[in-house]
Design an enzyme around this catalytic site. Sequence first.
Site, PDB file in Angstrom:
ATOM      1  N   CYS A   2      -3.168   3.571  -3.603  1.00 40.69           N
ATOM      2  CA  CYS A   2      -3.649   2.212  -3.553  1.00 40.69           C
ATOM      3  C   CYS A   2      -4.951   2.149  -2.780  1.00 40.69           C
ATOM      4  CB  CYS A   2      -2.603   1.319  -2.875  1.00 40.69           C
ATOM      5  SG  CYS A   2      -0.925   1.512  -3.539  1.00 40.69           S
ATOM      6  N   ASP A  97       8.802   4.652  -1.126  1.00 41.85           N
ATOM      7  CA  ASP A  97       8.434   5.510   0.000  1.00 41.85           C
ATOM      8  C   ASP A  97       7.760   4.698   1.102  1.00 41.85           C
ATOM      9  OD1 ASP A  97       6.199   5.065  -1.598  1.00 41.85           O
ATOM     10  OD2 ASP A  97       5.342   7.044  -1.263  1.00 41.85           O
TER      11      ASP A  97
END
Length: 565
Positions: A2, A97
Amino acid sequence: MCGIAGIVGPLASERRLSAMLKTQAHRGPDNLGKWVMENQVAFGHNRLSILDLSDAANQPFHLFDGRYQLIFNGEIYNYLEIRKRLESSFNFKTKSDTEVLLYSFIHWGEGCLKELNGMFSFAIWDSREAKLFAARDRFGVKPFHYSVQDTSLCFSSEIPPLWKAGVPKTPKDSVWSGFFTKGTYGNPSETFWEGIYQLPAGHYLIYQNSKLELRSWYDFIGNLNEQPEIQPHDQEDYILQLLLDSVKLRFRADVPVGFNLSGGLDSSTLLALVSDLFPENDSIEAFTFITGDDRYDELFWVKEMLNGRPYPLNTCLLQASEVPDLTSKISELQAEPFGGIPTLAYSKVFKTAREKGILVLLDGQGSDEAWAGYDYYVKNSDSVVQGVNSSPVRPEALDQEFAGKSHHSTYPAPFGERLLNLQYRDLFYTKIPRALRFNDRVSMAHSTELREPFLDFRLVEYVFSRPTEFKIKNGSQKWLLRQIANKYLGDQIALAPKRPLQTPQREWLAEDLGDWVESQLEILIAKCNWFDSKVVWRLWNEYKKGDKDNSFYLWQWVNAAELLK
């Protein structure tokens, strides 16, 4: 994978944060998240959904008590194993995660970093202590840039968002001078811009009460002395199991995964490992770039490697006519010099993958540094450029005062062997930092994630710590890796020569792109007073007439013209 952005201090505002996030929107098209306390702290996140695609895993991520806010870029490959260790202490709400990372930090503090096998840069705001904690992975796969403005800390995954936050865009002369005179890219904490820094690989920072503190958390050299004792006859199998586990971990995703191929040993080995783990999975697709020039394209080797295997091959063509426009676009995202036309060609791979809905790709980056694969490892040379005979740079084209601003390039030499010191330099100061930055930007330009199984720290540490004959034997570099690949692929591919040039950059710059190169040189000379224009034009004319041993310096000038516009 990201994009993260944040401001801690009086400059924190929703307006500035929104401008930062917009600039790196390509890093995460799936969700835009913001958390702002005006004039105190602002956290933002551009999400590319790879694990747990639900909204529950959106960021900034926080717990119900509101103490911590987390923004995270990357993947924790061993998150399932860590989650099992933490399930008795925490009540997990997602399958991500991201949540594992936050609970790991709460449980172990900064010690959590040593538990993580992954690529990451993340920031955690502790509202109770009014403290920022941020960290970067061992080799710096994921970026973290920052700048201190008065009493505010601004940070982001890329450099342009910092300019949107109000950081001045001022070239750092010493880094640019080193680039043109020595081919260096600054030290691990520097960028090409004044006041903008990188958090070095394997480091974390703390920002509290307007004070910034950086600390190293990854002890690479110390870890070399703690490698397991494996009997000589078992070492090949031990390394093979590390390779297989590394690839298997990097196939963890809730979206389609593919891999990149060239004709070399690293790609051969990667293909062999994928084939061993997923022998009949035809949903795993392969990608390679071509330029239509048989002198450089590796399509023959790639097809030979894939023969008899189920993985569809996607060929991604780069044409000379695309180079000017692509250079402009990629330069804007890189915001620093990058590695020439091969980097542009590589960007076509990620564009094609995204168009096909394949959001994660694996490649062979990192093998040459750990296994001693570059030609200068076996030559009496301290070069940082592979495959050229003459000097890759032309410092005589510079204004002498500007040329003198370059810092003396010295690198740590913690080992008693020249080979180990060169490998260490390339892992932490030259080759890997550059390649990871280039590749992060071109993959994220198309909202795709790149994973490097050869940079699994367990593998790098073990191979690096082995004697020279593991890496170079009987004149053959990456010797033991070749033995492993040979068992899967045969001599023809496992022993194929290393080919450092994969595009006709030298020819294109002089011929197909000659007019464009001249226009770029005109811009460069007009924009800055760093160059002696007479020498630049003389060298350019000599290049056109046939002095084409390398085009590194010419690409430097063309690329700089784009970046300094």
